[in-house]
Scaffold this motif. Structure first.
Motif, PDB file in Angstrom:
ATOM      1  N   ARG A 203       1.865  12.053  -9.106  1.00  0.00           N
ATOM      2  CA  ARG A 203       2.635  11.582  -7.948  1.00  0.00           C
ATOM      3  C   ARG A 203       1.759  11.532  -6.698  1.00  0.00           C
ATOM      4  NH1 ARG A 203       5.591  15.692  -7.044  1.00  0.00           N
ATOM      5  NH2 ARG A 203       4.724  16.305  -5.038  1.00  0.00           N
ATOM      6  N   ILE A 204       0.942  12.557  -6.492  1.00  0.00           N
ATOM      7  CA  ILE A 204       0.066  12.600  -5.319  1.00  0.00           C
ATOM      8  C   ILE A 204      -0.926  11.442  -5.347  1.00  0.00           C
ATOM      9  CG2 ILE A 204      -1.762  13.934  -4.193  1.00  0.00           C
ATOM     10  CD1 ILE A 204      -0.280  16.468  -5.227  1.00  0.00           C
ATOM     11  N   VAL A 205      -1.512  11.173  -6.520  1.00  0.00           N
ATOM     12  CA  VAL A 205      -2.477  10.077  -6.646  1.00  0.00           C
ATOM     13  C   VAL A 205      -1.804   8.743  -6.341  1.00  0.00           C
ATOM     14  CG1 VAL A 205      -3.865   8.770  -8.308  1.00  0.00           C
ATOM     15  CG2 VAL A 205      -4.003  11.277  -8.243  1.00  0.00           C
ATOM     16  N   ARG A 206      -0.607   8.531  -6.869  1.00  0.00           N
ATOM     17  CA  ARG A 206       0.099   7.275  -6.607  1.00  0.00           C
ATOM     18  C   ARG A 206       0.448   7.128  -5.122  1.00  0.00           C
ATOM     19  NH1 ARG A 206       5.284   6.947  -4.892  1.00  0.00           N
ATOM     20  NH2 ARG A 206       5.915   8.421  -6.510  1.00  0.00           N
ATOM     21  N   GLN A 207       0.877   8.221  -4.489  1.00  0.00           N
ATOM     22  CA  GLN A 207       1.193   8.172  -3.058  1.00  0.00           C
ATOM     23  C   GLN A 207      -0.037   7.796  -2.242  1.00  0.00           C
ATOM     24  OE1 GLN A 207       2.790  12.049  -2.173  1.00  0.00           O
ATOM     25  NE2 GLN A 207       4.870  11.520  -2.791  1.00  0.00           N
ATOM     26  N   PHE A 208      -1.166   8.451  -2.550  1.00  0.00           N
ATOM     27  CA  PHE A 208      -2.377   8.143  -1.795  1.00  0.00           C
ATOM     28  C   PHE A 208      -2.796   6.691  -1.998  1.00  0.00           C
ATOM     29  CE2 PHE A 208      -6.912   7.492  -1.479  1.00  0.00           C
ATOM     30  CZ  PHE A 208      -7.169   7.953  -0.200  1.00  0.00           C
ATOM     31  N   ALA A 209      -2.760   6.213  -3.227  1.00  0.00           N
ATOM     32  CA  ALA A 209      -3.182   4.839  -3.503  1.00  0.00           C
ATOM     33  C   ALA A 209      -2.332   3.842  -2.725  1.00  0.00           C
ATOM     34  CB  ALA A 209      -3.094   4.571  -5.003  1.00  0.00           C
ATOM     35  N   ASP A 210      -1.041   4.106  -2.621  1.00  0.00           N
ATOM     36  CA  ASP A 210      -0.163   3.218  -1.870  1.00  0.00           C
ATOM     37  C   ASP A 210      -0.507   3.244  -0.383  1.00  0.00           C
ATOM     38  OD1 ASP A 210       1.912   1.523  -1.134  1.00  0.00           O
ATOM     39  OD2 ASP A 210       3.409   3.120  -1.111  1.00  0.00           O
ATOM     40  N   VAL A 211      -0.677   4.457   0.173  1.00  0.00           N
ATOM     41  CA  VAL A 211      -0.962   4.581   1.602  1.00  0.00           C
ATOM     42  C   VAL A 211      -2.314   3.968   1.948  1.00  0.00           C
ATOM     43  CG1 VAL A 211      -1.357   6.215   3.488  1.00  0.00           C
ATOM     44  CG2 VAL A 211       0.500   6.629   1.864  1.00  0.00           C
ATOM     45  N   ALA A 212      -3.351   4.316   1.180  1.00  0.00           N
ATOM     46  CA  ALA A 212      -4.711   3.886   1.503  1.00  0.00           C
ATOM     47  C   ALA A 212      -4.932   2.392   1.322  1.00  0.00           C
ATOM     48  CB  ALA A 212      -5.711   4.665   0.652  1.00  0.00           C
ATOM     49  N   SER A 213      -4.037   1.715   0.625  1.00  0.00           N
ATOM     50  CA  SER A 213      -4.180   0.272   0.430  1.00  0.00           C
ATOM     51  C   SER A 213      -3.313  -0.526   1.407  1.00  0.00           C
ATOM     52  CB  SER A 213      -3.823  -0.104  -1.014  1.00  0.00           C
ATOM     53  OG  SER A 213      -2.487   0.291  -1.325  1.00  0.00           O
ATOM     54  N   ARG A 214      -2.796   0.144   2.428  1.00  0.00           N
ATOM     55  CA  ARG A 214      -2.012  -0.525   3.474  1.00  0.00           C
ATOM     56  C   ARG A 214      -2.832  -0.622   4.761  1.00  0.00           C
ATOM     57  NH1 ARG A 214       3.852  -0.253   3.022  1.00  0.00           N
ATOM     58  NH2 ARG A 214       4.449   0.481   0.935  1.00  0.00           N
ATOM     59  N   PRO A 215      -2.521  -1.587   5.616  1.00  0.00           N
ATOM     60  CA  PRO A 215      -3.256  -1.719   6.889  1.00  0.00           C
ATOM     61  C   PRO A 215      -2.774  -0.705   7.923  1.00  0.00           C
ATOM     62  CG  PRO A 215      -1.555  -3.399   6.757  1.00  0.00           C
ATOM     63  CD  PRO A 215      -1.534  -2.673   5.425  1.00  0.00           C
ATOM     64  N   TYR A 216      -3.663  -0.389   8.871  1.00  0.00           N
ATOM     65  CA  TYR A 216      -3.264   0.477   9.978  1.00  0.00           C
ATOM     66  C   TYR A 216      -2.216  -0.209  10.854  1.00  0.00           C
ATOM     67  CZ  TYR A 216      -6.621   4.310   9.495  1.00  0.00           C
ATOM     68  OH  TYR A 216      -7.305   5.418   9.064  1.00  0.00           O
ATOM     69  N   ALA A 217      -2.379  -1.494  11.078  1.00  0.00           N
ATOM     70  CA  ALA A 217      -1.462  -2.240  11.942  1.00  0.00           C
ATOM     71  C   ALA A 217      -0.998  -3.500  11.228  1.00  0.00           C
ATOM     72  CB  ALA A 217      -2.152  -2.603  13.255  1.00  0.00           C
ATOM     73  N   HIS A 218       0.268  -3.879  11.483  1.00  0.00           N
ATOM     74  CA  HIS A 218       0.839  -5.075  10.870  1.00  0.00           C
ATOM     75  C   HIS A 218       2.010  -5.533  11.719  1.00  0.00           C
ATOM     76  CE1 HIS A 218       2.766  -7.685   7.846  1.00  0.00           C
ATOM     77  NE2 HIS A 218       1.577  -7.704   7.248  1.00  0.00           N
ATOM     78  N   ALA A 219       2.296  -6.833  11.667  1.00  0.00           N
ATOM     79  CA  ALA A 219       3.431  -7.359  12.423  1.00  0.00           C
ATOM     80  C   ALA A 219       4.742  -6.702  11.998  1.00  0.00           C
ATOM     81  CB  ALA A 219       3.516  -8.882  12.244  1.00  0.00           C
ATOM     82  N   ASP A 220       4.820  -6.331  10.719  1.00  0.00           N
ATOM     83  CA  ASP A 220       5.971  -5.587  10.206  1.00  0.00           C
ATOM     84  C   ASP A 220       5.562  -4.122  10.075  1.00  0.00           C
ATOM     85  OD1 ASP A 220       8.116  -4.492   8.913  1.00  0.00           O
ATOM     86  OD2 ASP A 220       7.930  -5.690   7.081  1.00  0.00           O
ATOM     87  N   PRO A 221       6.011  -3.242  10.983  1.00  0.00           N
ATOM     88  CA  PRO A 221       5.581  -1.841  10.941  1.00  0.00           C
ATOM     89  C   PRO A 221       5.862  -1.154   9.606  1.00  0.00           C
ATOM     90  CG  PRO A 221       6.731  -2.314  12.998  1.00  0.00           C
ATOM     91  CD  PRO A 221       6.918  -3.514  12.118  1.00  0.00           C
ATOM     92  N   ALA A 222       6.896  -1.600   8.891  1.00  0.00           N
ATOM     93  CA  ALA A 222       7.252  -0.959   7.622  1.00  0.00           C
ATOM     94  C   ALA A 222       6.155  -1.097   6.576  1.00  0.00           C
ATOM     95  CB  ALA A 222       8.553  -1.548   7.086  1.00  0.00           C
ATOM     96  N   ARG A 223       5.198  -2.016   6.794  1.00  0.00           N
ATOM     97  CA  ARG A 223       4.142  -2.242   5.814  1.00  0.00           C
ATOM     98  C   ARG A 223       2.859  -1.504   6.159  1.00  0.00           C
ATOM     99  NH1 ARG A 223       3.987  -8.655   4.688  1.00  0.00           N
ATOM    100  NH2 ARG A 223       2.426  -7.918   3.176  1.00  0.00           N
ATOM    101  N   THR A 224       2.886  -0.656   7.184  1.00  0.00           N
ATOM    102  CA  THR A 224       1.667  -0.002   7.631  1.00  0.00           C
ATOM    103  C   THR A 224       1.406   1.312   6.897  1.00  0.00           C
ATOM    104  OG1 THR A 224       2.837   1.149   9.409  1.00  0.00           O
ATOM    105  CG2 THR A 224       1.855  -0.998   9.933  1.00  0.00           C
ATOM    106  N   LEU A 225       0.152   1.736   6.993  1.00  0.00           N
ATOM    107  CA  LEU A 225      -0.291   2.995   6.407  1.00  0.00           C
ATOM    108  C   LEU A 225       0.512   4.168   6.961  1.00  0.00           C
ATOM    109  CD1 LEU A 225      -4.044   4.061   6.212  1.00  0.00           C
ATOM    110  CD2 LEU A 225      -2.392   5.505   7.376  1.00  0.00           C
TER     111      LEU A 225
END
Length: 364
Positions: A203-225
């Motif tokens: 679970r921890i590995v999957r959570q990190f992979a999801d977070v680390a593959s998101r941008p710091y900033a995005h027009a849609d805040p819900a898609r950010t790291l």
């Protein structure tokens, strides 16, 4: 700050004579009424790594443990690496300095945090129910990957190999979204075929992979790291709360524990929705002083190490006037009408004459 706010603070200020570990419940007893029915307390900090916030949060945490029966200290730190710290505080062998360094955060690798581990270990030596030390942040998942390789063996190599040295660079560079799909397949395999002890690291590995593959900033805040990281930290706290007898103190930045985020939801927002009045967020602030922090540019950390900041920011016209007539010890904390937040008064400067013991407002 509006006059009615400063008047409210001044009328309810509680002097705290000492920040020393083991100072006892003196000055904190009014919190018993405030925490009535509370099972989850967020203890914030305005800056990471500052000695005073470590000291004050540990005083509060000792109070929660000894006076209110809290069972878990959950920290904004690597969920994978914190398991070594938990083993030490539970009485196991090992060097606490190495365990702290293994958490991966220079802001936690401090003398004050080392004292926290030592005092927690001493408490657990005679406690009927030892207090757990738990990380809630998916960052730095390398130890989780090592655990998975050890318990799954060669059969899971095709699932583990694509993840390589996942997490070695933290969040400094955005990973390809394919890594999230790879980590999700690994977790699905573990849930279906793996031993139960592999589910948490998966679970921890999957959570990190999801977070680390998101941008710091995005027009849609819900898609950010940041939004994904806060959501996972809240999920990890909720898993701890699944035990009906659990009472959890959460250490994280004020921006994470707050119930009322300005834009996208943060950890505290999720916890407040899930646990209602059983969650109490207690922010810790300061009115003046210096701290070190990394600079950000366009939403990303700037390399080169931390730099020094001063609060309030000096200006040509800025002056600071003590508002009080008598000196107090430098270790006394007050909620002062003269300050923008609870602060440690500088040596020789007194608190406002209107400061008087009372209790903070409920539901902060």
């Amino acid at each position: 700050m509006p006059d009615d706010v400063t008047e409210w603070l001044a009328a309810r200020a509680v002097p705290l004579a000492s920040l020393d570990p083991g100072a006892g419940p003196a000055g904190l007893r009014p919190l018993k009424a405030v925490f009535q029915g509370v099972r989850l307390v967020g203890l914030g900090e305005a800056t990471h790594g500052s000695a005073e916030f470590f000291l004050l949060r540990w005083r509060l945490t000792e109070f929660l443990i000894k006076e209110l029966g809290f069972t878990t200290l959950a920290i904004e730190a690597s969920a994978a690496a914190a398991r070594a710290v938990d083993a030490y505080t539970a009485g196991g062998p090992g060097d606490p300095r190495e365990a702290l360094a293994g958490l991966g955060f220079w802001t936690l690798n401090t003398a004050e945090m080392l004292t926290v581990l030592q005092r927690l270990r001493e408490h657990n030596r005679t406690a009927d129910r030892p207090v757990r030390f738990v990380g809630i942040d998916p960052q730095h998942p390398m130890m989780a990957l090592a655990e998975l390789r050890a318990c799954l063996g060669k059969a899971a190599a095709p699932l583990l190999d694509p993840l390589g040295d996942l997490g070695a660079s933290g969040f400094l560079r955005q990973l390809d979204r394919q890594v999230e799909a790879d980590a999700r397949r690994l977790e699905e395999y573990v849930n279906e075929h793996g031993p139960p002890e592999a589910r948490e690291p998966a679970r921890i590995v999957r959570q990190f992979a999801d977070v680390a593959s998101r941008p710091y900033a995005h027009a849609d805040p819900a898609r950010t790291l940041g939004v994904a990281r806060d959501r996972y930290m809240a999920e990890n706290v909720a898993l701890l709360m699944a035990d009906p007898g659990a009472k959890v103190a959460v250490w994280a930045h004020n921006a994470h524990i707050t119930k009322r985020a300005r834009a996208a939801p943060v950890m505290g927002t999720h916890l407040a929705r899930t646990f209602g009045a059983a969650y109490y967020a207690l922010g810790l602030l300061f009115g003046h002083g210096e701290f070190r922090a990394h600079r950000r540019r366009f939403g990303r950390l700037v390399r080169g190490g931390p730099v020094r900041f001063r609060v309030p920011r000096p200006t040509r016209a800025a002056t600071w006037r003590p508002a009080c007539p008598r000196p107090i010890p430098a270790t006394t904390w007050w909620t002062c009408a003269a300050a923008t937040a609870p602060s440690r008064c500088p040596p020789g400067s007194p608190p406002p004459a209107s400061c008087a013991p009372s209790a903070p407002s409920p539901g902060a």
